[in-house]
Write an enzyme that holds these catalytic residues in place. Structure first.
Site, PDB file in Angstrom:
ATOM      1  N   ASP A 232       0.060  -3.378   4.739  1.00 25.42           N
ATOM      2  CA  ASP A 232      -0.771  -4.056   3.743  1.00 25.42           C
ATOM      3  C   ASP A 232      -1.384  -5.310   4.375  1.00 25.42           C
ATOM      4  O   ASP A 232      -0.710  -6.053   5.094  1.00 25.42           O
ATOM      5  CB  ASP A 232       0.060  -4.422   2.504  1.00 25.42           C
ATOM      6  CG  ASP A 232      -0.824  -4.752   1.316  1.00 25.42           C
ATOM      7  OD1 ASP A 232      -0.849  -3.958   0.359  1.00 25.42           O
ATOM      8  OD2 ASP A 232      -1.508  -5.806   1.346  1.00 25.42           O
TER       9      ASP A 232
ATOM     10  N   HIS B  30      -2.035   4.891  -3.858  1.00 25.08           N
ATOM     11  CA  HIS B  30      -1.245   4.408  -2.734  1.00 25.08           C
ATOM     12  C   HIS B  30       0.103   3.968  -3.269  1.00 25.08           C
ATOM     13  O   HIS B  30       0.199   3.430  -4.369  1.00 25.08           O
ATOM     14  CB  HIS B  30      -1.953   3.240  -2.022  1.00 25.08           C
ATOM     15  CG  HIS B  30      -2.472   2.210  -2.961  1.00 25.08           C
ATOM     16  ND1 HIS B  30      -3.633   2.387  -3.680  1.00 25.08           N
ATOM     17  CD2 HIS B  30      -1.978   1.001  -3.330  1.00 25.08           C
ATOM     18  CE1 HIS B  30      -3.830   1.326  -4.448  1.00 25.08           C
ATOM     19  NE2 HIS B  30      -2.831   0.468  -4.264  1.00 25.08           N
TER      20      HIS B  30
HETATM   21  P1  5GP Z   1      -3.097  -2.311  -5.678  1.00 23.20           P
HETATM   22  O1  5GP Z   1      -3.394  -3.706  -6.168  1.00 23.20           O
HETATM   23  O2  5GP Z   1      -4.295  -1.408  -5.891  1.00 23.20           O
HETATM   24  O3  5GP Z   1      -1.835  -1.709  -6.202  1.00 23.20           O
HETATM   25  O4  5GP Z   1      -2.859  -2.435  -4.130  1.00 23.20           O
HETATM   26  C1  5GP Z   1      -3.907  -2.550  -3.212  1.00 23.20           C
HETATM   27  C2  5GP Z   1      -3.318  -3.115  -1.952  1.00 23.20           C
HETATM   28  O5  5GP Z   1      -4.219  -2.899  -0.900  1.00 23.20           O
HETATM   29  C3  5GP Z   1      -3.046  -4.622  -2.027  1.00 23.20           C
HETATM   30  O6  5GP Z   1      -1.667  -4.874  -1.799  1.00 23.20           O
HETATM   31  C4  5GP Z   1      -3.955  -5.194  -0.957  1.00 23.20           C
HETATM   32  O7  5GP Z   1      -3.380  -6.281  -0.261  1.00 23.20           O
HETATM   33  C5  5GP Z   1      -4.188  -3.998  -0.047  1.00 23.20           C
HETATM   34  N1  5GP Z   1      -5.470  -4.021   0.640  1.00 23.20           N
HETATM   35  C6  5GP Z   1      -6.685  -4.323   0.091  1.00 23.20           C
HETATM   36  N2  5GP Z   1      -7.654  -4.206   1.018  1.00 23.20           N
HETATM   37  C7  5GP Z   1      -7.036  -3.826   2.168  1.00 23.20           C
HETATM   38  C8  5GP Z   1      -7.529  -3.553   3.495  1.00 23.20           C
HETATM   39  O8  5GP Z   1      -8.718  -3.614   3.793  1.00 23.20           O
HETATM   40  N3  5GP Z   1      -6.602  -3.189   4.428  1.00 23.20           N
HETATM   41  C9  5GP Z   1      -5.266  -3.092   4.123  1.00 23.20           C
HETATM   42  N4  5GP Z   1      -4.449  -2.732   5.131  1.00 23.20           N
HETATM   43  N5  5GP Z   1      -4.779  -3.338   2.891  1.00 23.20           N
HETATM   44  C10 5GP Z   1      -5.657  -3.707   1.927  1.00 23.20           C
END
Ligand code: 5GP
Ligand code: ZN
Length: 114
Positions: free
Chosen positions: A30, A100
């Site tokens: 992440d 994810h």
């Molecule tokens: P959500 O909020 O949708 O459950 O999780 C999305 C996750 O993706 C977040 O923890 C955020 O830090 C991660 N994330 C967002 N953009 C990127 C990126 O460009 N690369 C990586 N490796 N993680 C990302």
């Protein structure tokens, strides 16, 4: 789904630190880690949310838990414990609409998550 962040990362159009890839599922670090170990385990098939998962996808989705287990063991999380969590929809905090599974560990985790 070329504009999708995780589809783009999978295709190599955006950089990410990949820690696993078996052709159907991949895992990356992440970018904004919330624990010493914070990986995202991602099916390559694009589902916007877990609501799109159907019976035909059960084997694929089940395999995500094998990947999470393998990564947890490889990173020494299996003894102390770890968390696998999916956010579904805006109120749950989902910000990337390609499913994810967050794998979090390496510190004591609070419950409920808030
Ligand atoms: P959500 O909020 O949708 O459950 O999780 C999305 C996750 O993706 C977040 O923890 C955020 O830090 C991660 N994330 C967002 N953009 C990127 C990126 O460009 N690369 C990586 N490796 N993680 C990302
Ligand atoms: Zn996608």
């Amino acid at each position: 789904m070329s504009e999708c962040l995780f589809c783009m990362i999978d295709k190599g159009d955006l950089p990410a630190e990949k820690v696993y890839d078996d052709g159907r599922v991949f895992a990356i670090k992440d970018i904004n880690p919330q624990a010493p170990v914070h990986f995202l385990v991602i099916p390559k098939k694009h589902f916007s949310t877990i609501l799109e998962i159907e019976k035909d996808d059960h084997e694929l989705i089940g395999s995500i838990y094998s990947v999470a287990n393998e990564l947890a063991k490889k990173n020494g999380l299996d003894k102390a414990g770890f968390r696998v969590v999916v956010n579904c929809g805006v109120e749950a905090g989902q910000s990337v609409f390609h499913i994810h599974y967050h794998l979090l560990g390496g510190r004591s985790l609070k419950w409920p998550p808030g």
